[in-house]
Write an enzyme that holds these catalytic residues in place. Structure first.
Site, mmCIF file in Angstrom:
data_model
loop_
_atom_site.group_PDB
_atom_site.id
_atom_site.type_symbol
_atom_site.label_atom_id
_atom_site.label_comp_id
_atom_site.label_asym_id
_atom_site.label_seq_id
_atom_site.Cartn_x
_atom_site.Cartn_y
_atom_site.Cartn_z
ATOM 1 N N LYS A 59 -30.893 -48.933 38.611
ATOM 2 C CA LYS A 59 -32.354 -48.923 38.331
ATOM 3 C C LYS A 59 -32.799 -48.857 37.021
ATOM 4 O O LYS A 59 -32.263 -48.359 36.176
ATOM 5 C CB LYS A 59 -32.949 -47.991 39.199
ATOM 6 C CG LYS A 59 -32.602 -47.831 40.764
ATOM 7 C CD LYS A 59 -33.244 -46.553 41.550
ATOM 8 C CE LYS A 59 -32.725 -46.460 42.921
ATOM 9 N NZ LYS A 59 -33.002 -45.143 43.171
ATOM 10 N N GLU B 222 -37.305 -40.516 40.508
ATOM 11 C CA GLU B 222 -36.895 -40.053 39.290
ATOM 12 C C GLU B 222 -36.959 -40.698 37.893
ATOM 13 O O GLU B 222 -37.166 -40.114 36.944
ATOM 14 C CB GLU B 222 -35.063 -40.184 39.591
ATOM 15 C CG GLU B 222 -34.757 -39.394 40.844
ATOM 16 C CD GLU B 222 -33.560 -39.833 41.397
ATOM 17 O OE1 GLU B 222 -33.263 -41.067 41.401
ATOM 18 O OE2 GLU B 222 -32.704 -39.099 42.018
ATOM 19 N N MET C 243 -27.188 -46.090 56.894
ATOM 20 C CA MET C 243 -27.769 -45.474 57.916
ATOM 21 C C MET C 243 -28.925 -46.583 58.770
ATOM 22 O O MET C 243 -28.597 -46.382 59.982
ATOM 23 C CB MET C 243 -28.904 -44.420 57.447
ATOM 24 C CG MET C 243 -29.678 -43.740 58.729
ATOM 25 S SD MET C 243 -28.492 -42.892 59.814
ATOM 26 C CE MET C 243 -28.199 -41.195 59.024
ATOM 27 N N HIS D 227 -29.345 -33.874 42.092
ATOM 28 C CA HIS D 227 -30.670 -34.311 42.481
ATOM 29 C C HIS D 227 -31.630 -33.535 41.756
ATOM 30 O O HIS D 227 -32.817 -33.761 42.477
ATOM 31 C CB HIS D 227 -30.465 -34.346 44.108
ATOM 32 C CG HIS D 227 -29.800 -35.419 44.741
ATOM 33 N ND1 HIS D 227 -29.030 -34.924 45.992
ATOM 34 C CD2 HIS D 227 -29.353 -36.766 44.502
ATOM 35 C CE1 HIS D 227 -28.282 -36.260 46.377
ATOM 36 N NE2 HIS D 227 -28.438 -37.210 45.375
ATOM 37 N N LEU E 246 -32.447 -36.968 51.290
ATOM 38 C CA LEU E 246 -31.567 -37.653 52.108
ATOM 39 C C LEU E 246 -31.500 -38.971 52.001
ATOM 40 O O LEU E 246 -32.345 -39.828 52.473
ATOM 41 C CB LEU E 246 -32.055 -37.399 53.708
ATOM 42 C CG LEU E 246 -32.193 -35.978 54.303
ATOM 43 C CD1 LEU E 246 -32.526 -35.883 55.530
ATOM 44 C CD2 LEU E 246 -31.071 -35.014 54.054
ATOM 45 N N GLY E 247 -30.464 -39.468 51.076
ATOM 46 C CA GLY E 247 -30.239 -40.900 50.827
ATOM 47 C C GLY E 247 -28.654 -41.228 51.066
ATOM 48 O O GLY E 247 -28.214 -40.440 51.846
ATOM 49 N N ARG F 239 -19.367 -39.481 51.320
ATOM 50 C CA ARG F 239 -18.750 -38.345 50.832
ATOM 51 C C ARG F 239 -19.021 -37.452 52.014
ATOM 52 O O ARG F 239 -19.930 -37.275 52.864
ATOM 53 C CB ARG F 239 -19.711 -37.854 49.876
ATOM 54 C CG ARG F 239 -19.363 -38.297 48.486
ATOM 55 C CD ARG F 239 -20.286 -38.090 47.300
ATOM 56 N NE ARG F 239 -21.348 -39.093 47.248
ATOM 57 C CZ ARG F 239 -22.557 -38.738 46.475
ATOM 58 N NH1 ARG F 239 -22.508 -37.543 45.778
ATOM 59 N NH2 ARG F 239 -23.254 -39.796 46.201
ATOM 60 N N GLY G 34 -34.097 -42.321 50.632
ATOM 61 C CA GLY G 34 -33.954 -43.687 51.479
ATOM 62 C C GLY G 34 -34.152 -43.166 52.837
ATOM 63 O O GLY G 34 -34.997 -43.696 53.554
ATOM 64 N N ILE G 35 -33.395 -41.959 53.330
ATOM 65 C CA ILE G 35 -33.307 -42.010 54.954
ATOM 66 C C ILE G 35 -34.472 -41.072 54.964
ATOM 67 O O ILE G 35 -35.411 -40.960 55.946
ATOM 68 C CB ILE G 35 -31.972 -41.132 54.960
ATOM 69 C CG1 ILE G 35 -30.916 -41.991 54.762
ATOM 70 C CG2 ILE G 35 -31.885 -40.661 56.476
ATOM 71 C CD1 ILE G 35 -29.523 -41.530 55.053
ATOM 72 N N GLY G 36 -34.796 -39.908 54.100
ATOM 73 C CA GLY G 36 -35.821 -38.929 54.416
ATOM 74 C C GLY G 36 -37.350 -39.728 54.352
ATOM 75 O O GLY G 36 -38.037 -39.187 55.122
ATOM 76 N N ASN H 157 -31.321 -45.885 35.279
ATOM 77 C CA ASN H 157 -30.552 -44.814 36.230
ATOM 78 C C ASN H 157 -29.378 -45.868 36.722
ATOM 79 O O ASN H 157 -29.413 -46.745 37.724
ATOM 80 C CB ASN H 157 -31.792 -44.690 37.240
ATOM 81 C CG ASN H 157 -31.193 -43.599 38.382
ATOM 82 O OD1 ASN H 157 -29.993 -43.375 38.522
ATOM 83 N ND2 ASN H 157 -31.944 -43.260 39.162
ATOM 84 N N ARG I 243 -30.851 -41.406 33.166
ATOM 85 C CA ARG I 243 -30.534 -40.456 34.279
ATOM 86 C C ARG I 243 -28.693 -39.991 34.146
ATOM 87 O O ARG I 243 -28.013 -40.830 33.910
ATOM 88 C CB ARG I 243 -30.380 -40.891 35.573
ATOM 89 C CG ARG I 243 -29.833 -39.718 36.691
ATOM 90 C CD ARG I 243 -29.689 -40.218 37.928
ATOM 91 N NE ARG I 243 -29.403 -39.542 39.061
ATOM 92 C CZ ARG I 243 -28.974 -39.803 40.234
ATOM 93 N NH1 ARG I 243 -29.067 -41.007 40.657
ATOM 94 N NH2 ARG I 243 -28.408 -38.741 41.177
HETATM 95 P P1 AMP Z 1 -31.100 -43.886 48.790
HETATM 96 O O1 AMP Z 1 -29.717 -43.706 48.418
HETATM 97 O O2 AMP Z 1 -32.078 -43.199 48.556
HETATM 98 O O3 AMP Z 1 -31.405 -45.205 48.205
HETATM 99 O O4 AMP Z 1 -31.078 -44.193 50.381
HETATM 100 C C1 AMP Z 1 -30.110 -45.146 51.035
HETATM 101 C C2 AMP Z 1 -29.726 -44.752 52.338
HETATM 102 O O5 AMP Z 1 -31.396 -44.831 53.058
HETATM 103 C C3 AMP Z 1 -29.292 -45.667 53.142
HETATM 104 O O6 AMP Z 1 -28.263 -45.076 54.161
HETATM 105 C C4 AMP Z 1 -30.037 -46.713 53.858
HETATM 106 O O7 AMP Z 1 -29.622 -47.263 55.032
HETATM 107 C C5 AMP Z 1 -31.076 -45.556 54.057
HETATM 108 N N1 AMP Z 1 -32.637 -46.161 54.541
HETATM 109 C C6 AMP Z 1 -33.253 -47.024 53.860
HETATM 110 N N2 AMP Z 1 -34.436 -47.245 54.711
HETATM 111 C C7 AMP Z 1 -34.071 -46.985 55.915
HETATM 112 C C8 AMP Z 1 -34.843 -47.024 57.047
HETATM 113 N N3 AMP Z 1 -35.880 -47.694 57.224
HETATM 114 N N4 AMP Z 1 -34.345 -46.459 58.172
HETATM 115 C C9 AMP Z 1 -33.349 -45.694 58.295
HETATM 116 N N5 AMP Z 1 -32.430 -45.597 57.010
HETATM 117 C C10 AMP Z 1 -33.157 -46.150 56.004
#
Ligand code: AMP
Length: 400
Positions: free
Chosen positions: A16, A385, A290, A187, A215-216, A247, A334-336, A9, A99
């Site tokens: 990944k 994924e 975040m 996604h 929410l990533g 974005r 990640g955020i969700g 990925n 992916r």
């Molecule tokens: P992803 O693209 O799914 O890997 O998500 C990345 C996002 O998840 C980044 O903005 C990270 O700061 C956020 N993230 C990961 N862990 C946390 C956490 N414990 N609290 C807040 N945001 C997080």
């Protein structure tokens, strides 16, 4: 020797990877554990490798110390293939699943990669400039490494082909939609994984009206009915919809015309601004991350977080009308998955819909985070994924 599939990925700043035994039994979570898995992160800065084997033994040393901010995805894929060969403890790679973000109108299911398919996918690079080139460079690197090894592409766009024509159309002159300027959505591999988990957590309600919030760093939402995509926030490209790490999300098209005409920006400058300099990074002026923003005292960081939540609640509410109501919300990515604070702030703007969060369960990151009497169930489900890609690759290899 165990027959295995390698999953790649390749994203804009990370790669990944995971090696799965060729037979994956979806009823058991333990089986979803890869024989070997990990990621290379911070590509373009100072790449780092994280990897675990099936027994959770950390396999990383200072392996990537020789690399720097000039190291390309191609170099790293080449290096990763050699690294995987060195850590081979008795498996034979029978195929590779990738992916691929954009499949356009022609690729609606997982597809075996040939030179001619790769050529078609290259034509879609302008529609996914952050991801498609890296997806394709990984494929080409593996063609060079092992030309006869079957490679399969799994598309983020495919999941959304169940949407109605109405959900896909832009209000543009018909000749442009006829040429493929429509909403595709992205996604999809993440949404497919979540839909496969829904019966376990929601029972018969899983066939109802569900919105998944991925929410990533990239972010989108998908409205599901009967576990199929009805509508989504991303459109022709992965720029539309929610505010993201870098974005902008939905934007008045007039802004683009204004930037080109009055600020004399080139197309490349506008593209760079919208894909790399906007979103959380643009509004905060600090970071696209975040976690970094949550730790900052700068009022612009707080405003970026507030806008992220405001836009998320607003987009979610607009998807509710495509479903004629709502039974459940799922947070993922990640955020969700990790930020109780963001989930709380978004749900606080949805109480009028009948969303009542259980703040304690939310802070504990439990799977069900809504109160028992909430009209709308709220869940947190980690996405995967790579499992979806491994399964599709396995299926296609078995059929040939
Ligand atoms: P992803 O693209 O799914 O890997 O998500 C990345 C996002 O998840 C980044 O903005 C990270 O700061 C956020 N993230 C990961 N862990 C946390 C956490 N414990 N609290 C807040 N945001 C997080």
């Amino acid at each position: 020797m165990i027959d295995a599939v390698l999953v790649i990925n390749a994203g804009s700043s990370s790669i990944k990877f995971a090696l799965y035994s060729l037979v994956i039994n979806k009823t058991s979570n333990a089986k979803e554990k890869p024989l070997l898995g990990g990621k290379i992160v911070d590509i373009g800065q100072c790449p780092k490798l994280y990897a675990l084997d099936a027994n959770d033994i950390d396999l990383t040393k200072n392996d990537l110390d020789v690399f720097n901010d000039q190291t390309t995805h191609e170099d790293l894929i080449q290096w990763l293939l050699d690294w995987i060969s060195c850590h081979n403890h008795g498996y034979t790679i029978k195929g590779v699943g990738h992916r691929v973000v954009h499949g356009g109108r022609d690729f609606l299911t997982a597809t075996k990669l040939t030179i001619s398919v790769v050529t078609q996918l290259k034509e879609l690079i302008p529609l996914a400039p952050l991801h498609q080139p890296h997806n394709l460079s990984a494929i080409e690197a593996i063609f060079n490494w092992a030309p006869k090894l079957p490679q399969i592409a799994c598309f983020d766009t495919s999941f959304h082909h169940t949407q109605s024509t109405l959900a896909q159309l832009f209000a543009l002159p018909r000749e442009y939609s006829d040429k493929g300027i429509i909403r595709y959505g992205f996604h999809g591999l993440s949404y497919q994984y979540i839909t496969s988990c829904l019966p376990e957590y929601l029972g018969t309600l899983s066939e109802g009206r569900v919105i998944v919030a991925h929410l990533g760093n990239g972010a989108s939402m998908c409205a599901l009915k009967h576990r199929q995509s009805v509508a989504t926030t991303m459109g022709f490209t992965a720029l539309d919809g929610l505010m993201m790490g870098q974005r902008c999300g939905s934007l008045d098209a007039g802004v683009v015309i204004h930037l080109l005409r009055c600020y004399k920006m080139s197309i490349e400058e506008v593209e760079h601004m919208l894909y790399h300099k906007s979103g959380l990074l643009g509004v905060s002026g600090i970071s696209n991350n975040m976690q970094v923003l949550q730790q900052s005292n700068d009022p612009h960081a707080q405003q970026a977080i507030d806008l992220f939540c405001y836009r998320s609640a607003r987009e979610l509410a607009s998807l509710v009308s495509t479903l004629n109501g709502l039974d459940a919300i799922v947070f993922t990515a990640g955020i969700g998955e990790n930020s109780a604070q963001i989930r709380e702030q978004i749900c606080a703007q949805l109480t009028w819909l009948g969303v009542t969060l259980d703040l304690k369960e939310n802070r504990k990151h439990n799977t069900v985070i809504s109160q028992v009497n909430s009209n709308i169930k709220v869940l947190v489900i980690p996405t995967n994924e790579e499992v979806v890609i491994a399964e599709a690759t396995q299926k296609l290899l078995a059929s040939q």
